[in-house]
Structures are given as structure tokens and as C-alpha cells.
Scaffold this motif. Structure first.
Motif, PDB file in Angstrom:
ATOM      1  N   SER A 111       0.833  -1.207   0.000  1.00  0.00           N
ATOM      2  CA  SER A 111       0.000   0.000   0.000  1.00  0.00           C
ATOM      3  C   SER A 111       0.864   1.252   0.000  1.00  0.00           C
ATOM      4  CB  SER A 111      -0.922   0.001   1.229  1.00  0.00           C
ATOM      5  OG  SER A 111      -1.822  -1.081   1.192  1.00  0.00           O
ATOM      6  N   ARG A 112       1.902   1.274   0.819  1.00  0.00           N
ATOM      7  CA  ARG A 112       2.756   2.453   0.918  1.00  0.00           C
ATOM      8  C   ARG A 112       3.564   2.686  -0.350  1.00  0.00           C
ATOM      9  NH1 ARG A 112       5.101   1.284   7.014  1.00  0.00           N
ATOM     10  NH2 ARG A 112       3.051   1.174   8.027  1.00  0.00           N
ATOM     11  N   ALA A 113       4.039   1.608  -0.966  1.00  0.00           N
ATOM     12  CA  ALA A 113       4.814   1.757  -2.200  1.00  0.00           C
ATOM     13  C   ALA A 113       3.953   2.370  -3.303  1.00  0.00           C
ATOM     14  CB  ALA A 113       5.375   0.410  -2.640  1.00  0.00           C
ATOM     15  N   LEU A 114       2.712   1.912  -3.431  1.00  0.00           N
ATOM     16  CA  LEU A 114       1.827   2.490  -4.444  1.00  0.00           C
ATOM     17  C   LEU A 114       1.532   3.949  -4.145  1.00  0.00           C
ATOM     18  CD1 LEU A 114      -0.711  -0.419  -5.055  1.00  0.00           C
ATOM     19  CD2 LEU A 114       0.707   0.697  -6.785  1.00  0.00           C
ATOM     20  N   ALA A 115       1.277   4.260  -2.874  1.00  0.00           N
ATOM     21  CA  ALA A 115       0.971   5.638  -2.492  1.00  0.00           C
ATOM     22  C   ALA A 115       2.160   6.567  -2.704  1.00  0.00           C
ATOM     23  CB  ALA A 115       0.519   5.681  -1.034  1.00  0.00           C
ATOM     24  N   ALA A 116       3.372   6.022  -2.694  1.00  0.00           N
ATOM     25  CA  ALA A 116       4.579   6.836  -2.828  1.00  0.00           C
ATOM     26  C   ALA A 116       4.948   7.136  -4.274  1.00  0.00           C
ATOM     27  CB  ALA A 116       5.756   6.138  -2.139  1.00  0.00           C
ATOM     28  N   LEU A 117       4.273   6.527  -5.234  1.00  0.00           N
ATOM     29  CA  LEU A 117       4.591   6.774  -6.633  1.00  0.00           C
ATOM     30  C   LEU A 117       4.285   8.216  -7.010  1.00  0.00           C
ATOM     31  CD1 LEU A 117       3.153   3.522  -8.261  1.00  0.00           C
ATOM     32  CD2 LEU A 117       5.569   4.168  -8.168  1.00  0.00           C
ATOM     33  N   ALA A 118       5.191   8.830  -7.765  1.00  0.00           N
ATOM     34  CA  ALA A 118       4.993  10.214  -8.200  1.00  0.00           C
ATOM     35  C   ALA A 118       3.910  10.324  -9.264  1.00  0.00           C
ATOM     36  CB  ALA A 118       6.311  10.780  -8.720  1.00  0.00           C
ATOM     37  N   VAL A 119       3.625   9.227  -9.943  1.00  0.00           N
ATOM     38  CA  VAL A 119       2.555   9.159 -10.940  1.00  0.00           C
ATOM     39  C   VAL A 119       1.491   8.209 -10.412  1.00  0.00           C
ATOM     40  CG1 VAL A 119       1.967   8.520 -13.308  1.00  0.00           C
ATOM     41  CG2 VAL A 119       4.182   9.581 -12.822  1.00  0.00           C
ATOM     42  N   VAL A 120       0.240   8.627 -10.462  1.00  0.00           N
ATOM     43  CA  VAL A 120      -0.842   7.780  -9.937  1.00  0.00           C
ATOM     44  C   VAL A 120      -1.233   6.742 -10.988  1.00  0.00           C
ATOM     45  CG1 VAL A 120      -3.185   7.726  -9.036  1.00  0.00           C
ATOM     46  CG2 VAL A 120      -1.696   9.664  -8.508  1.00  0.00           C
ATOM     47  N   PRO A 121      -1.093   5.452 -10.678  1.00  0.00           N
ATOM     48  CA  PRO A 121      -1.448   4.422 -11.666  1.00  0.00           C
ATOM     49  C   PRO A 121      -2.962   4.230 -11.740  1.00  0.00           C
ATOM     50  CG  PRO A 121      -0.723   3.389  -9.640  1.00  0.00           C
ATOM     51  CD  PRO A 121      -0.543   4.870  -9.437  1.00  0.00           C
ATOM     52  N   GLN A 122      -3.403   3.665 -12.849  1.00  0.00           N
ATOM     53  CA  GLN A 122      -4.815   3.325 -13.003  1.00  0.00           C
ATOM     54  C   GLN A 122      -5.114   1.917 -12.508  1.00  0.00           C
ATOM     55  OE1 GLN A 122      -4.242   4.679 -17.207  1.00  0.00           O
ATOM     56  NE2 GLN A 122      -6.371   5.364 -16.998  1.00  0.00           N
ATOM     57  N   LEU A 123      -4.081   1.098 -12.432  1.00  0.00           N
ATOM     58  CA  LEU A 123      -4.241  -0.281 -11.969  1.00  0.00           C
ATOM     59  C   LEU A 123      -2.937  -0.753 -11.349  1.00  0.00           C
ATOM     60  CD1 LEU A 123      -5.966  -2.953 -11.912  1.00  0.00           C
ATOM     61  CD2 LEU A 123      -4.853  -3.528 -14.081  1.00  0.00           C
ATOM     62  N   ALA A 124      -3.048  -1.485 -10.261  1.00  0.00           N
ATOM     63  CA  ALA A 124      -1.881  -2.113  -9.646  1.00  0.00           C
ATOM     64  C   ALA A 124      -1.938  -3.616  -9.881  1.00  0.00           C
ATOM     65  CB  ALA A 124      -1.849  -1.821  -8.151  1.00  0.00           C
ATOM     66  N   LEU A 125      -0.878  -4.170 -10.420  1.00  0.00           N
ATOM     67  CA  LEU A 125      -0.727  -5.613 -10.571  1.00  0.00           C
ATOM     68  C   LEU A 125       0.207  -6.081  -9.466  1.00  0.00           C
ATOM     69  CD1 LEU A 125      -0.286  -5.952 -14.443  1.00  0.00           C
ATOM     70  CD2 LEU A 125      -2.386  -6.168 -13.093  1.00  0.00           C
ATOM     71  N   ILE A 126      -0.326  -6.908  -8.580  1.00  0.00           N
ATOM     72  CA  ILE A 126       0.407  -7.287  -7.382  1.00  0.00           C
ATOM     73  C   ILE A 126       0.721  -8.777  -7.414  1.00  0.00           C
ATOM     74  CG2 ILE A 126       0.230  -7.485  -4.863  1.00  0.00           C
ATOM     75  CD1 ILE A 126      -1.368  -4.890  -4.920  1.00  0.00           C
ATOM     76  N   ASP A 127       1.985  -9.100  -7.229  1.00  0.00           N
ATOM     77  CA  ASP A 127       2.394 -10.503  -7.268  1.00  0.00           C
ATOM     78  C   ASP A 127       1.763 -11.267  -6.110  1.00  0.00           C
ATOM     79  OD1 ASP A 127       4.077 -12.641  -8.375  1.00  0.00           O
ATOM     80  OD2 ASP A 127       5.077 -12.536  -6.436  1.00  0.00           O
ATOM     81  N   GLY A 128       1.189 -12.427  -6.409  1.00  0.00           N
ATOM     82  CA  GLY A 128       0.598 -13.261  -5.370  1.00  0.00           C
ATOM     83  C   GLY A 128      -0.894 -13.446  -5.558  1.00  0.00           C
TER      84      GLY A 128
END
Length: 204
Positions: free
Chosen positions: A96-113
């Protein structure tokens, strides 16, 4: 034979962040989570699950990912938080924190697992084996692995005798032997059974 990469069924131009971790299994050190949004205009050849790549190859790809990605973030979840939350929940927090820290907001997160964190900055999709099938997750896997390996090598200089530079905190026979000989250091995870057993008082 190695598996072929799959193509995620997304609209062209969708901003996708790949998310992966390194260090869930070790007895010492943080778990490191990375999120990466790749730039389709600047492809990177040779991306794969970091476990399938040599250290030399990971060290070649890591700066290329940092240079060519649209955005990336690398997050450490320390031992105290791992022991307080448990390793699964700590990893979810890191994602959650890694996604929130991105300088560009993604439209979708692909998460391993096969599990998604409860709080995400965007819609998410769990991808089993995604570190070997989705380039963005492969890139995140490499960033997380390289960052964690460097950190554990640095800890080896501060806490000599455990062999952190060699095994990176994983429960190898050499690590278990040094742990029994020296006892845990401040970077060992007290909630993990081999470490906890050394800290419990003798019953008899």
C-alpha cells in the motif's frame, strides 16, 4: 522451458504499476516492497522474476529500471513493524505504501501473489506468478531484491559474524549456527520461530 510472458488484458495506454516484495522469508532484516510504472516508449529487455536472474544481471537491470520507468518507489518495513503486525500484514502495508509513494498515480496495480492489500491507491489485481509473467511486476521484483541485498550487505559490516552479506538473513544452516552461537541482534525478527526460541526462558 521457461514460461512465456502473458499479456494483461488492458486498454492500450493504461498506467499500470507492478508491485512485488523481497524478504518475506528471512529471519533478519526488513521486508522491502517496490512499485514500478514502466514506460512503454522505453522498453527494458531481459526483465524477469529476480529469483531467476543472477546477481550480476539484477545489478545491470536495476539502474535501467530506475532511469527508464515513468515512476518507481521502494519501501522498507522494518523488523519492529514486522514483529508487531506479522510478516503477511507488514508486506501488505508495504505494498500500500509503495503504491501511495509513486509520483505518478497508476490506473491499476498488478500485485504478485494471490492476495490484495485492503487499502490501495488505485484498483488492484492479484497475479499469481506475476513476477515472471508481468514486466512491471518483474521490474518491481528486481528493485526490491537489489535494494534489500544491498541493505543486508551493509548490515553485515555493522554486525559481523552472522554472514548477512552471504545469506541475506535467510535461515540457511550457516545463519542458524551463527544465530545459536551469537544470539539474535537488533535486526533479527523476534516473531519468527528460530529467533523466538532463543529468547524464550528455559522451562526446566
Amino acid at each position: 522451458m521457461r514460461r512465456r510472458r502473458t499479456v494483461t488484458d488492458l486498454e492500450p495506454g493504461t498506467l499500470v504499476a507492478g508491485v512485488d516484495e523481497a524478504g518475506r522469508g528471512p529471519l533478519a532484516g526488513p521486508v522491502v516492497v517496490a512499485a514500478v510504472i514502466l514506460d512503454p516508449a522505453r522498453p527494458i529487455r531481459g526483465l524477469d522474476d529476480s529469483k531467476y536472474l543472477s546477481e550480476q544481471r539484477r545489478n545491470v537491470l536495476e539502474p535501467r529500471i530506475r532511469e527508464r520507468a515513468l515512476a518507481f518507489a521502494v519501501i522498507e518495513i522494518g523488523v519492529a513493524e514486522i514483529d508487531r503486525l506479522n510478516i503477511f500484514q507488514a508486506t501488505m502495508q508495504g505494498m500500500s505504501r509503495a503504491l501511495a509513494a509513486l509520483a505518478v498515480v497508476p490506473q491499476l496495480a498488478l500485485i504478485d501473489g494471490n492476495r490484495l492489500p485492503k487499502q490501495l491507491a488505485c484498483p488492484g489485481r492479484a497475479v499469481v506468478g506475476g513476477d515472471a509473467s508481468e514486466p512491471a511486476i518483474s521490474a518491481a521484483s528486481i528493485l526490491a531484491k537489489v535494494a534489500r541485498d544491498r541493505l543486508m550487505t551493509a548490515l553485515d559490516a555493522v554486525h559481523p559474524g552472522y554472514g548477512f552479506a552471504q545469506h541475506k538473513g535467510y535461515p540457511t544452516p550457516e545463519h542458524l549456527a551463527s544465530l545459536a552461537r551469537l544470539g539474535p541482534c537488533e535486526h533479527h525478527r523476534r516473531s519468527f520461530a528460530p529467533v523466538r526460541a532463543l529468547l524464550e526462558p528455559e522451562l526446566f
